[in-house]
Design a protein around this motif. Structure first.
Motif, PDB file in Angstrom:
ATOM      1  N   SER A 163      -0.165  -6.277   0.479  1.00 49.53           N
ATOM      2  CA  SER A 163      -0.892  -5.334  -0.385  1.00 49.53           C
ATOM      3  C   SER A 163      -0.154  -5.050  -1.686  1.00 49.53           C
ATOM      4  CB  SER A 163      -1.121  -4.018   0.365  1.00 49.53           C
ATOM      5  OG  SER A 163       0.109  -3.438   0.748  1.00 49.53           O
ATOM      6  N   GLY A 164       1.098  -5.520  -1.778  1.00 52.98           N
ATOM      7  CA  GLY A 164       1.868  -5.355  -3.001  1.00 52.98           C
ATOM      8  C   GLY A 164       3.069  -4.458  -2.818  1.00 52.98           C
TER       9      GLY A 164
ATOM     10  N   GLU B  61       1.144  -7.089  -7.136  1.00 56.70           N
ATOM     11  CA  GLU B  61      -0.055  -6.442  -6.594  1.00 56.70           C
ATOM     12  C   GLU B  61      -0.498  -7.195  -5.339  1.00 56.70           C
ATOM     13  OE1 GLU B  61      -1.318  -3.648  -8.007  1.00 56.70           O
ATOM     14  OE2 GLU B  61       0.308  -3.721  -9.481  1.00 56.70           O
ATOM     15  N   SER B  62      -1.652  -6.878  -4.842  1.00 55.53           N
ATOM     16  CA  SER B  62      -2.198  -7.482  -3.622  1.00 55.53           C
ATOM     17  C   SER B  62      -2.201  -9.012  -3.699  1.00 55.53           C
ATOM     18  CB  SER B  62      -3.621  -6.964  -3.405  1.00 55.53           C
ATOM     19  OG  SER B  62      -4.142  -7.456  -2.202  1.00 55.53           O
TER      20      SER B  62
END
Length: 171
Positions: free
Chosen positions: A119-120, A140-141
């Motif tokens: 998910s980051g 990020e993701s």
């Protein structure tokens, strides 16, 4: 008397203008990572763990044993990479090294206690003082089995790789 002075002056100019191979590059960099590994790349035990690839962009070997790794800025307990086997932790000039983020330290010195979140979060490599950042990247993701790495044409730019290249140049 003028000839020796001219000869010596010419030699000094030639040697001072000769090309030097002292370009140290960027040093040690985070080059590629995979934060959600289901079927892409397995470790030596056949496990599909998250990984971070380091690249030595210098003219000297770099031993990461004794350095720290974390996935959290301002982490009060970053993971100390063992300095017990430099044959595993030393990266030659132009070489790559894979760190497995799997919390399976019994599998060896390159298996870290930190796991990456799909998910980051952050990837941070620090000097042996536990404070000085060698390199870091916040992401990020991520998409499963697609890595993210530096663009080989612009090391300041990060791109996604549908065909990850752990231990090899990004392409």
């Amino acid at each position: 008397m003028k000839k020796p002075i001219i000869f010596i002056s010419t030699l000094l100019i030639l040697f001072s203008c000769s090309k030097s191979d002292d370009n140290e590059g960027r040093g040690l960099i985070i080059n590629e990572f995979l934060a959600s590994n289901d079927f892409c790349c397995s470790d030596e035990d056949g496990d599909y763990d998250d990984w971070v690839e380091l690249y030595n962009d210098s003219n000297s070997s770099i031993d990461i044993g004794g350095m720290y790794f974390t996935d959290t800025p301002n982490d009060e307990k970053p993971y100390l990479i063992p300095n017990t086997d430099s044959t595993k932790t030393k990266i030659p000039p132009g070489g790559y090294l894979i760190l497995w983020c799997d919390d399976d330290q019994e599998q060896g010195v390159l298996h870290l206690s930190k796991k990456l979140k799909g998910s980051g979060e952050s990837i941070i490599l620090m000097e042996s003082d536990g404070v000085t950042v060698v390199d870091s990247y916040s992401y990020e993701s991520q998409t499963t089995d697609i890595s993210m790495g530096r663009d080989p044409d612009n090391l300041d730019s990060w791109v996604f790789y549908e065909n990850p290249t752990p231990g090899l140049p990004n392409k």
